[in-house]
Design an enzyme around this catalytic site. Structure first.
Site, PDB file in Angstrom:
ATOM      1  N   GLU A  90      -1.898   7.581  -5.493  1.00  0.00           N
ATOM      2  CA  GLU A  90      -2.241   6.872  -6.730  1.00  0.00           C
ATOM      3  C   GLU A  90      -3.710   6.951  -7.126  1.00  0.00           C
ATOM      4  O   GLU A  90      -4.054   6.708  -8.280  1.00  0.00           O
ATOM      5  CB  GLU A  90      -1.849   5.401  -6.617  1.00  0.00           C
ATOM      6  CG  GLU A  90      -2.716   4.584  -5.681  1.00  0.00           C
ATOM      7  CD  GLU A  90      -2.321   3.104  -5.669  1.00  0.00           C
ATOM      8  OE1 GLU A  90      -3.164   2.278  -6.044  1.00  0.00           O
ATOM      9  OE2 GLU A  90      -1.186   2.786  -5.287  1.00  0.00           O
ATOM     10  N   ARG A 116       0.851  -1.193   0.000  1.00  0.00           N
ATOM     11  CA  ARG A 116       0.000   0.000   0.000  1.00  0.00           C
ATOM     12  C   ARG A 116       0.884   1.240   0.000  1.00  0.00           C
ATOM     13  O   ARG A 116       1.865   1.316   0.729  1.00  0.00           O
ATOM     14  CB  ARG A 116      -0.930   0.020   1.227  1.00  0.00           C
ATOM     15  CG  ARG A 116      -2.051  -1.006   1.182  1.00  0.00           C
ATOM     16  CD  ARG A 116      -3.064  -0.696   0.079  1.00  0.00           C
ATOM     17  NE  ARG A 116      -4.139  -1.677   0.002  1.00  0.00           N
ATOM     18  CZ  ARG A 116      -4.128  -2.728  -0.805  1.00  0.00           C
ATOM     19  NH1 ARG A 116      -3.073  -2.931  -1.592  1.00  0.00           N
ATOM     20  NH2 ARG A 116      -5.145  -3.560  -0.846  1.00  0.00           N
TER      21      ARG A 116
END
Length: 347
Positions: A265, A236
């Protein structure tokens, strides 16, 4: 039963349709939306029994409340990570939240190792050189992985799979995890984070994103790492303080970096922005380093993983419809508050 799938791509539809067609005992009407689930699109879920979302969909309290108000009874994640969903809000409104806890962990582990190999032997640079007729070896010097120390942070299924591969290379494998796995005892030794950081030539992150792990890689922890260390993150993006990592790259303390995930992202990954100006200065700075590889969250992206994701997601929906419960549930009270809210079927 009606399922609305958000943030869907053609490959999602392909595997979901195949998984649904194989289910003769159930009837799931699937509607696909290419855009994410948010305040401007949540109305499209009205009339659905469940919504299916992906890793970067953000379901805060307002979105969860809107889903409950419109009759949605379950939030199905087609991924393992669940940090994008407000679980307290889901429990408050009686919504089931279920994930796909494991889908081909070897796929992610193999990709992490591919990134390690690429960075170590500079094959990405060699590929571009040869295409230009440059066969010089200067600047492509790597190191033999055999005998190096690999630190695994997080020893769930993916971390264990990565450890097995690196042990197969002849590496010494050490790990940090507040919840040790007995399976790791055959692969290496557990250490504290303070012990692991300076001992590792390569550090690979495989832990979930939560309050205790957010920015686990930061200015302080980087300073404890061995100079020249390779850092790999396929888990992550929020595990890494990206600005701190950029500073460590500029000071040469961090030897190389591979990211398949990035803390910013959500507005970029899984879409084509090649015709646009990307205004994320931190991400763009990362792409200027020759010793950095950034990919678009593709470690999971194999045929086997997509098949299991689709199949498990539909199993979660069927199980909840049939019993009012789901073994992959992340919410404690949904089975109590809405046990009889979906039509029970013999599945």
């Amino acid at each position: 039963m009606k399922l609305s799938v958000f943030s869907s791509k053609p490959y999602d539809r392909k595997y979901f349709e195949a998984a649904n067609a194989a289910r003769k005992a159930s009837e799931i009407d699937i509607v696909y939306h290419e855009f994410s689930l948010g305040k401007d699109t949540v109305f499209l879920a009205k009339g659905s029994d469940a919504v299916c979302v992906f890793v970067n969909d953000a379901l805060g309290p307002a979105i969860v409340e809107a889903l409950a108000r419109d009759g949605v009874k379950a939030i199905l994640l087609r991924c393992a990570g669940f940090n994008g969903v407000d679980l307290e809000a889901a429990e408050k409104h009686g919504l089931l939240v279920a994930n796909v806890p494991s889908y081909s962990p070897e796929a992610v582990a193999e990709f992490a190792v591919a990134l390690i190999q690429t960075l170590n032997r500079h094959t990405h640079r060699a590929y571009n050189r040869v295409r230009e007729g440059n066969f010089a070896l200067d600047g492509l010097l790597g190191r033999t992985l055999h005998g190096k120390t690999v630190g695994i942070i997080g020893t769930g299924k993916i971390g264990l799979a990565t450890a097995r591969i690196m042990k197969g290379f002849g590496c010494r494998v050490i790990a940090y995890d507040p919840f040790p796995s007995p399976a790791f005892s055959e692969l290496g030794d557990y250490q504290t984070l303070e012990e692991l950081l300076p001992a590792s030539d390569i550090i690979s992150l495989h832990c979930p994103l939560m309050a205790s792990t957010r920015y686990i890689v930061n200015e302080q922890t980087i300073s404890k790492m061995k100079p020249g260390v390779m850092l790999v993150n396929t888990s992550r993006g929020g595990l890494i303080d990206t600005k701190a990592v950029v500073r460590a790259l500029k000071s040469r303390h961090l030897g190389s970096l591979a990211l398949d995930v990035y803390e910013g992202e959500s507005s970029l990954f899984y879409d084509d922005h090649s015709g646009e100006i990307i205004d994320d200065d931190v991400l763009m700075r990362l792409t200027t380093f020759h010793n950095v590889i950034v990919c678009g969250h593709q470690a999971f992206f194999t045929e086997e993983a997509l098949k299991e994701i689709a199949d498990c997601t539909l199993r979660n929906m069927e199980e909840y419809a049939a019993t009012g419960m789901c073994k992959n549930s992340l919410t404690r009270d949904a089975k109590i508050k809405r046990r009889d809210s979906l039509p029970v079927r013999n599945v």
